[in-house]
Design a protein around this motif. Structure first.
Motif, PDB file in Angstrom:
ATOM      1  N   GLN A 113       1.038  -1.221   0.044  1.00 29.73           N
ATOM      2  CA  GLN A 113       0.095  -0.432  -0.107  1.00 29.73           C
ATOM      3  C   GLN A 113       0.581   1.827   0.142  1.00 29.73           C
ATOM      4  O   GLN A 113       0.716   2.715  -0.375  1.00 29.73           O
ATOM      5  CB  GLN A 113      -1.053  -0.183   1.440  1.00 29.73           C
ATOM      6  N   ASN A 114       2.339   1.416   0.129  1.00 32.37           N
ATOM      7  CA  ASN A 114       3.281   1.961   0.472  1.00 32.37           C
ATOM      8  C   ASN A 114       3.734   2.807  -1.464  1.00 32.37           C
ATOM      9  O   ASN A 114       3.949   3.554  -1.521  1.00 32.37           O
ATOM     10  CB  ASN A 114       4.563   2.181   1.023  1.00 32.37           C
ATOM     11  N   THR A 115       3.230   1.616  -1.766  1.00 36.01           N
ATOM     12  CA  THR A 115       3.109   1.763  -3.162  1.00 36.01           C
ATOM     13  C   THR A 115       2.198   3.158  -3.424  1.00 36.01           C
ATOM     14  O   THR A 115       2.934   4.468  -4.851  1.00 36.01           O
ATOM     15  CB  THR A 115       3.429   0.846  -3.959  1.00 36.01           C
ATOM     16  N   LEU A 116       1.114   3.412  -3.509  1.00 40.48           N
ATOM     17  CA  LEU A 116       0.245   4.891  -3.492  1.00 40.48           C
ATOM     18  C   LEU A 116       0.916   6.327  -3.469  1.00 40.48           C
ATOM     19  O   LEU A 116       0.688   7.218  -3.999  1.00 40.48           O
ATOM     20  CB  LEU A 116      -0.762   4.591  -3.317  1.00 40.48           C
ATOM     21  N   HIS A 117       2.072   6.388  -2.645  1.00 38.51           N
ATOM     22  CA  HIS A 117       2.591   6.841  -2.435  1.00 38.51           C
ATOM     23  C   HIS A 117       3.826   7.421  -3.071  1.00 38.51           C
ATOM     24  O   HIS A 117       3.721   8.987  -2.807  1.00 38.51           O
ATOM     25  CB  HIS A 117       3.624   6.814  -0.367  1.00 38.51           C
ATOM     26  N   PHE A 118       4.160   7.084  -3.679  1.00 35.77           N
ATOM     27  CA  PHE A 118       4.668   7.419  -5.165  1.00 35.77           C
ATOM     28  C   PHE A 118       3.956   8.148  -6.567  1.00 35.77           C
ATOM     29  O   PHE A 118       2.556   7.961  -6.622  1.00 35.77           O
ATOM     30  CB  PHE A 118       6.357   6.487  -5.565  1.00 35.77           C
ATOM     31  N   GLN A 119       4.927   8.979  -6.796  1.00 35.55           N
ATOM     32  CA  GLN A 119       3.759   9.525  -8.127  1.00 35.55           C
ATOM     33  C   GLN A 119       3.919   9.394  -9.414  1.00 35.55           C
ATOM     34  O   GLN A 119       2.598   9.248 -10.123  1.00 35.55           O
ATOM     35  CB  GLN A 119       4.510  11.277  -8.292  1.00 35.55           C
ATOM     36  N   THR A 120       5.131   8.793  -9.623  1.00 28.26           N
ATOM     37  CA  THR A 120       5.519   8.466 -10.958  1.00 28.26           C
ATOM     38  C   THR A 120       5.197   6.387 -10.908  1.00 28.26           C
ATOM     39  O   THR A 120       5.094   5.640  -9.522  1.00 28.26           O
ATOM     40  CB  THR A 120       6.233   8.502 -11.864  1.00 28.26           C
TER      41      THR A 120
END
Length: 229
Positions: free
Chosen positions: A13-20
């Motif tokens: 779920q931490n993946t969602l914090h990245f923009q690209t």
């Protein structure tokens, strides 16, 4: 730490914090290495049109490098084609290394094993992770295969989170419908969810094809999910 669907989901779920999407993919590879302790791992995007796979990033000994120069037709790579079609992780070693793995994977040091993990959403494979073993053969049982497959399904879902996707060529309604199709919804399901007629849904889909230059639904989804700079 005992691995479960919850622990993998919480991690990814931490993946969602990245923009690209490239940043997301690098985080997914780091998480994959941390959870499963693999030697050398690579992420490839996949398009069902032409069975094309494109390299994105590789992680080895804590260092990332681009593999964007790699472009494969997986029809010539049966080990990849099988995993993409079945959406189930697989480990190849021993005789399989000799009989099934092409010269594409030849290395200065002999390849001992290769694990392929599909990245998928419902019935659509959008990429895969390769893990190459040079120094030893991993012990991979049925439970490990299930966890690897689970990782691929969760990674696929977080990569196409609806709030993260919008194509500038499409109207808000067309974006909404393409997001739903990417998540595996049928035209009939869309009529129920959006309270639109089947004919109207099909018209939106058709107009999306024209704007994206897509040949069919799978092609439209692969264009829609492709990262944009």
């Amino acid at each position: 730490m005992q691995l479960t669907s919850w622990t993998i989901e919480e991690k990814l779920q931490n993946t969602l914090h990245f923009q690209t999407q490239e940043e997301q993919i690098c985080y997914i590879l780091s998480s994959f290495e941390e959870i499963f302790s693999f030697e050398k791992i690579s992420f490839y995007r996949f398009s069902p049109i032409g069975y094309v796979a494109e390299g994105v990033a590789q992680l080895e000994n804590g260092n990332f490098r681009t593999i964007s120069y790699i472009r494969d037709d997986i029809r010539s790579l049966p080990i990849i084609k099988r995993v993409v079609a079945e959406r189930k992780a697989c480990c190849y070693s021993g005789q399989d290394i000799i009989t099934l793995i092409s010269s594409r994977y030849n290395r200065d040091l002999p390849l001992q094993a290769l694990i392929v993990v599909p990245i998928f959403v419902n019935n659509l494979t959008i990429g895969y992770i390769l893990s190459e073993y040079i120094h030893h053969i991993p012990q991979v049982d049925g439970q490990a295969i299930e966890l690897l497959t689970l990782f691929g399904g969760i990674a696929g879902r977080v990569l196409i989170q609806p709030q993260k996707i919008s194509h500038p060529k499409l109207s808000p309604r067309e974006n909404e419908i393409l997001r739903a199709i990417a998540n595996g919804l049928s035209t009939k399901e869309l009529t129920d969810i959006l309270a639109l007629s089947e004919a109207t849904i099909k018209q939106y889909i058709k107009s999306s094809f024209v704007k994206l230059g897509a040949k069919n639904r799978a092609h439209a989804v692969s264009i829609y999910l492709a990262p944009r700079i």
